[in-house]
Motif scaffolding. Structure first.
Motif, PDB file in Angstrom:
ATOM      1  N   LYS A  76      21.210 -74.303 -28.311  1.00 43.46           N
ATOM      2  CA  LYS A  76      22.276 -73.629 -28.911  1.00 43.46           C
ATOM      3  C   LYS A  76      23.439 -73.843 -28.565  1.00 43.46           C
ATOM      4  CE  LYS A  76      19.721 -70.198 -30.910  1.00 43.46           C
ATOM      5  NZ  LYS A  76      19.526 -69.928 -32.247  1.00 43.46           N
ATOM      6  N   SER A  79      26.249 -73.308 -31.073  1.00 44.24           N
ATOM      7  CA  SER A  79      26.486 -71.986 -31.584  1.00 44.24           C
ATOM      8  C   SER A  79      27.217 -71.084 -30.561  1.00 44.24           C
ATOM      9  CB  SER A  79      25.207 -71.186 -31.926  1.00 44.24           C
ATOM     10  OG  SER A  79      24.362 -71.053 -30.551  1.00 44.24           O
ATOM     11  N   SER A 136      24.849 -64.409 -36.521  1.00 45.79           N
ATOM     12  CA  SER A 136      25.601 -65.629 -36.092  1.00 45.79           C
ATOM     13  C   SER A 136      26.524 -64.989 -34.902  1.00 45.79           C
ATOM     14  CB  SER A 136      26.298 -66.284 -36.980  1.00 45.79           C
ATOM     15  OG  SER A 136      27.305 -65.477 -37.677  1.00 45.79           O
TER      16      SER A 136
END
Lengths: 245, 192
Positions: A76, A79, A136
């Motif tokens: 990740k 992100s 998100s």
């Protein structure tokens, strides 16, 4: 300053007074983590990450938290906004620390741990939220008090009536391009050349990241010239410049 | 060209002389970070203060001295550039080249401890923290501004900014610490 406080404590009769002189920077450098306060988790402009499993997260998590199970954290990297203060928690301090260390490696600037996970959160009388994680991670940096927003800065590029853009990059950098309605004075010449700046206009200072602009602002403050700083990446190539937040 | 090496050394010798002959630091126990010797050094081509910025592109360092930012250039001959870290206290010695101040060396400014107060090292602190305040019989105090504390502090620390400490004394410390038998450990943002 900690030595000052230590001196005061000594004066008040405390017998065993010590100072960890190397302080926070050395602590972090030694690979150790820092912890966030309850208030910071409640009200700070942070990205809160719950490293537990999806099931545990959905059953009850600290409000605002995003769920990234430890097992999938490594994937990740992209992100997470690395400029955001990221606070992580897990079931154990050790797990939280693993997540913290990984994010530090990615370049997260101000990471910290909420110690004790959901248990210490509810122990302090806070409530948990339930349900799935947000789709998100979004985070917007709050402007510092000496900072100009990118939108306002761009406006000043078209209308220089009350504001002038001050470019403090080096002469070499400027050869690749310069912004509209801007005056160029390299940082190391600012002090000598402040007199060249027009009176009665606010200076919006930029460089290639914001670091030198902040240094230049100090010189302008000293000279009594009103200014703010653009904290953004300015990249110029073949006469064209791009500004990204 | 010939007398350049000499010019470079004169400020340095001046400073060394001032420091050696300067007032003793052990003189004032409570506030041993006495500004007097630094003030003397300021005059002799050295700035002592917090590094507020460093730009490799512009080869410029800024140092906060008495609330004002001072700018210095640096080059490949500047010694100790690794100590020019934003937020850390340093002593920057310089020479004048034309109208420019050129940093000749950067040294970390080590804080001086009040009498009877010993330094604690990272390992020792880490061991205590692993035990926790009760078993380790300590109170760890973060002396930085509260906002700094909130965003990240050493585990188990309490917040008591030095400015508040001066006003309130130890009223903010936990009860057992006020009995004065507990090890009190203070820290802040580095060697300041």
């Amino acid at each position: 300053m900690s030595p000052k406080s230590a001196g005061l404590a000594k004066k008040m009769g405390h017998t065993d007074v010590r100072v960890f002189l190397a302080g926070i920077p050395a602590w972090k450098k030694a690979g150790k983590s820092v912890t966030a306060s309850e208030k910071f988790v409640q009200t700070g402009n942070i990205v809160l990450v719950d490293l537990r499993s999806k099931e545990e997260y959905e059953a009850g998590h600290i409000p605002k938290a995003h769920n990234i199970p430890m097992a999938s954290l490594a994937a990740k990297e992209d992100s997470l906004p690395i400029k955001a203060p990221v606070v992580v928690y897990a079931n154990t301090f050790l797990e939280a620390q693993q997540g913290y260390n990984l994010m530090k490696k990615w370049g997260v600037k101000t990471g910290s741990i909420w110690p004790g996970g959901v248990k210490s959160w509810t122990d302090k009388g806070n409530k948990l939220a339930t349900g799935p994680t947000p789709a998100s991670i979004s985070w917007t940096r709050k402007l510092g008090k000496n900072e100009v927003s990118l939108a306002e800065f761009k406006k000043a590029m078209d209308d220089g009536a009350n504001q002038l853009i001050l470019d403090v990059r080096t002469s070499d950098e400027v050869k690749d391009g310069i912004l509209k309605n801007s005056k160029h004075i390299p940082l190391d010449e600012i002090e000598k050349r402040v007199g060249e700046l027009p009176k009665g206009k606010e200076m919006l200072i930029h460089c290639s990241t914001g670091a030198r602009a902040e240094m230049a602002k100090a010189a302008l403050d000293k000279a009594g010239i009103k200014s703010r700083v653009l904290i953004a990446d300015v990249e110029c190539e073949q006469g064209k410049c791009e500004i990204t937040d | 060209m010939h007398n350049k090496p000499l010019r470079r050394w004169i400020p340095f010798l001046l400073i060394t002389g001032l420091l050696a002959g300067g007032p003793s630091l052990s003189g004032s126990p409570a506030f041993a970070a006495d500004p007097a010797p630094q003030a003397a050094a300021q005059d002799a081509n050295a700035f002592t203060g917090k590094i507020t910025g460093k730009s490799n592109k512009a080869k410029t360092i800024s140092v906060e001295v008495k609330g004002k930012n001072e700018f210095l250039k640096f080059d490949d001959t500047t010694k100790g550039l690794e100590h020019a870290v934003e937020g850390e206290a340093a002593i920057v010695k310089f020479e004048l080249r034309g109208a420019d101040r050129f940093a000749t060396s950067v040294e970390p400014k080590l804080a001086t401890l009040p009498e009877g107060v010993a330094e604690m090292k990272t390992d020792e602190l880490a061991k205590l923290i692993a035990m926790g305040p009760a078993e380790g019989n300590y109170v760890l105090v973060d002396s930085r501004p509260a906002a700094r504390y909130h965003e990240g502090h050493i585990p188990t620390a309490i917040s008591l900014p030095d400015t508040v400490h001066v006003e309130t004394g130890d009223a903010y410390l936990p009860g057992d610490a006020r009995l004065k038998k507990t090890t009190l450990i203070f820290y802040c943002g580095g060697f300041t």
